[in-house]
Every structure is written in structure tokens, then in C-alpha cells.
Write an enzyme that holds these catalytic residues in place. Structure first.
Site, PDB file in Angstrom:
ATOM      1  CG  ASP A  35      -1.098   0.978   0.895  1.00  0.00           C
ATOM      2  OD1 ASP A  35      -3.525   0.348   0.783  1.00  0.00           O
ATOM      3  OD2 ASP A  35      -1.813   2.236   0.972  1.00  0.00           O
ATOM      4  CD  GLN A  99     -14.847  -0.713  -1.766  1.00  0.00           C
ATOM      5  OE1 GLN A  99     -15.964  -0.856  -2.350  1.00  0.00           O
ATOM      6  NE2 GLN A  99     -13.874  -0.795  -3.641  1.00  0.00           N
ATOM      7  CG  HIS A 105      -8.603  -3.556  -2.629  1.00  0.00           C
ATOM      8  ND1 HIS A 105      -9.437  -3.219  -2.721  1.00  0.00           N
ATOM      9  CD2 HIS A 105      -8.470  -2.295  -0.981  1.00  0.00           C
ATOM     10  CE1 HIS A 105     -10.351  -1.691  -2.665  1.00  0.00           C
ATOM     11  NE2 HIS A 105      -9.520  -1.457  -1.061  1.00  0.00           N
ATOM     12  CG  HIS A 107      -7.347  -2.762   3.394  1.00  0.00           C
ATOM     13  ND1 HIS A 107      -6.443  -2.016   3.195  1.00  0.00           N
ATOM     14  CD2 HIS A 107      -8.040  -2.805   2.308  1.00  0.00           C
ATOM     15  CE1 HIS A 107      -6.452  -0.938   2.641  1.00  0.00           C
ATOM     16  NE2 HIS A 107      -7.743  -1.331   1.845  1.00  0.00           N
TER      17      HIS A 107
HETATM   18  P1  5GP Z   1      -9.535   1.123   0.476  1.00  0.00           P
HETATM   19  O1  5GP Z   1      -9.516   2.434   0.868  1.00  0.00           O
HETATM   20  O2  5GP Z   1     -10.680   1.284  -0.811  1.00  0.00           O
HETATM   21  O3  5GP Z   1     -10.434   0.047   1.127  1.00  0.00           O
HETATM   22  O4  5GP Z   1      -8.222   1.003  -0.009  1.00  0.00           O
HETATM   23  C1  5GP Z   1      -7.589   1.634  -1.258  1.00  0.00           C
HETATM   24  C2  5GP Z   1      -5.871   1.545  -0.601  1.00  0.00           C
HETATM   25  O5  5GP Z   1      -5.094   1.751  -2.139  1.00  0.00           O
HETATM   26  C3  5GP Z   1      -5.327   2.023   0.373  1.00  0.00           C
HETATM   27  O6  5GP Z   1      -5.216   2.254   1.414  1.00  0.00           O
HETATM   28  C4  5GP Z   1      -4.243   3.490  -0.514  1.00  0.00           C
HETATM   29  O7  5GP Z   1      -3.502   3.971   0.791  1.00  0.00           O
HETATM   30  C5  5GP Z   1      -4.144   2.681  -1.667  1.00  0.00           C
HETATM   31  N1  5GP Z   1      -3.082   3.240  -2.568  1.00  0.00           N
HETATM   32  C6  5GP Z   1      -4.042   4.097  -3.300  1.00  0.00           C
HETATM   33  N2  5GP Z   1      -3.551   4.467  -4.890  1.00  0.00           N
HETATM   34  C7  5GP Z   1      -2.298   4.007  -4.853  1.00  0.00           C
HETATM   35  C8  5GP Z   1      -1.400   3.552  -5.677  1.00  0.00           C
HETATM   36  O8  5GP Z   1      -1.206   4.276  -6.488  1.00  0.00           O
HETATM   37  N3  5GP Z   1      -0.785   2.806  -5.083  1.00  0.00           N
HETATM   38  C9  5GP Z   1      -0.868   1.939  -4.638  1.00  0.00           C
HETATM   39  N4  5GP Z   1       0.215   0.777  -4.212  1.00  0.00           N
HETATM   40  N5  5GP Z   1      -1.668   2.022  -3.516  1.00  0.00           N
HETATM   41  C10 5GP Z   1      -2.596   3.218  -3.776  1.00  0.00           C
END
Ligand code: 5GP
Ligand code: ZN
Length: 119
Positions: A35, A99, A105, A107
């Protein structure tokens, strides 16, 4: 078509290699990468190569690939040596639950104490 890459999806671009990521594991159906904004010493995302907006829609359409995501999450934990100390596998679903990327995805978080219940 269901599961096809989406041109406006960040994680589809990571799957295709158009956006770089620190990839730690790859299988025929999944990619695991660090992440960009880690919330724990180990914070790895495991994604299916196919595009579905969240975990439930992935599981409904492609149950084997949903299982592959969970298997790879466990493999990441073993690789990172957090399987013995404990780790958490999280699927945020919907903006109200945090999200921000609408490509399914998991984590995988560990390497520090994790409170229960989560915030
Ligand atoms: P969500 O908030 O949708 O559950 O998780 C999305 C995750 O993607 C977040 O923890 C965020 O830090 C990560 N993320 C967002 N953009 C990028 C990116 O460009 N590269 C990587 N490796 N992680 C990302
Ligand atoms: Zn996508």
C-alpha cells in the site's frame, strides 16, 4: 463485459503495468503489492486481476478467484512473517466504510498490535 479492465481504474492499471507498484507476489489470477500509504509495518493489498468493484461482486461472479485472493492474503502473511503474531484481512466495501478504490482488494495488515473492534 463483467471482469474486463476499466480504463479509469487505478488497480487495473497496476495489473497492466501502466502504473508502477511494489509487487510482492503474483499468481495467475491475483497481484499483491505494498500500500502506498501503509497503516501498519506490513500493509499489502491483494487484488484479483479481473475488475469487480468489491469483494461481494467478485465472489458472486468468480468464487474461485475470490478464494485465490484469500489464499494469497495468507501467503503474504507467511512471507512477511506476521502469520504467527497475527494479522488482519480487510475488505472495505462502500465509501461509508472507507473504500476509495472500486476494484476489489484485500488489505493485509500486521506487524503491530491491532485493536478490536476496529474504528
Ligand atoms: P480502500 O480505501 O479502497 O479500502 O483502499 C485503497 C488503498 O489503496 C488505500 O489504502 C490507499 O493507500 C491505496 N492506494 C491508493 N492509491 C495507490 C497507488 O497508487 N499505489 C498503491 N500501491 N496503493 C494505493
Ligand atoms: Zn479495476
Amino acid at each position: 463485459m463483467a471482469g474486463e479492465p476499466q480504463t479509469d481504474c487505478l488497480f487495473c492499471k497496476i495489473v497492466s503495468g501502466d502504473i508502477p507498484a511494489t509487487i510482492v507476489r503474483e499468481s495467475a489470477t491475483t497481484v499483491a503489492f505494498r500500500d502506498i500509504n501503509p497503516q501498519a509495518p506490513t500493509h499489502v493489498l491483494v487484488i484479483p486481476k479481473v475488475h469487480y468493484p468489491d469483494a461481494a461482486s467478485l465472489a458472486a461472479a468468480e468464487p474461485q478467484i475470490a478464494a485465490d485472493v484469500l489464499t494469497e492474503a495468507g501467503a503474504v502473511a507467511a512471507d512477511e512473517k506476521i502469520d504467527s503474531t497475527g494479522y488482519r484481512t480487510i475488505f472495505n466495501t462502500g465509501s461509508g466504510a472507507g473504500q476509495t478504490v472500486f476494484h476489489a482488494h484485500a488489505h493485509v495488515l500486521g506487524g503491530r498490535g491491532l485493536q478490536w473492534p476496529p474504528g
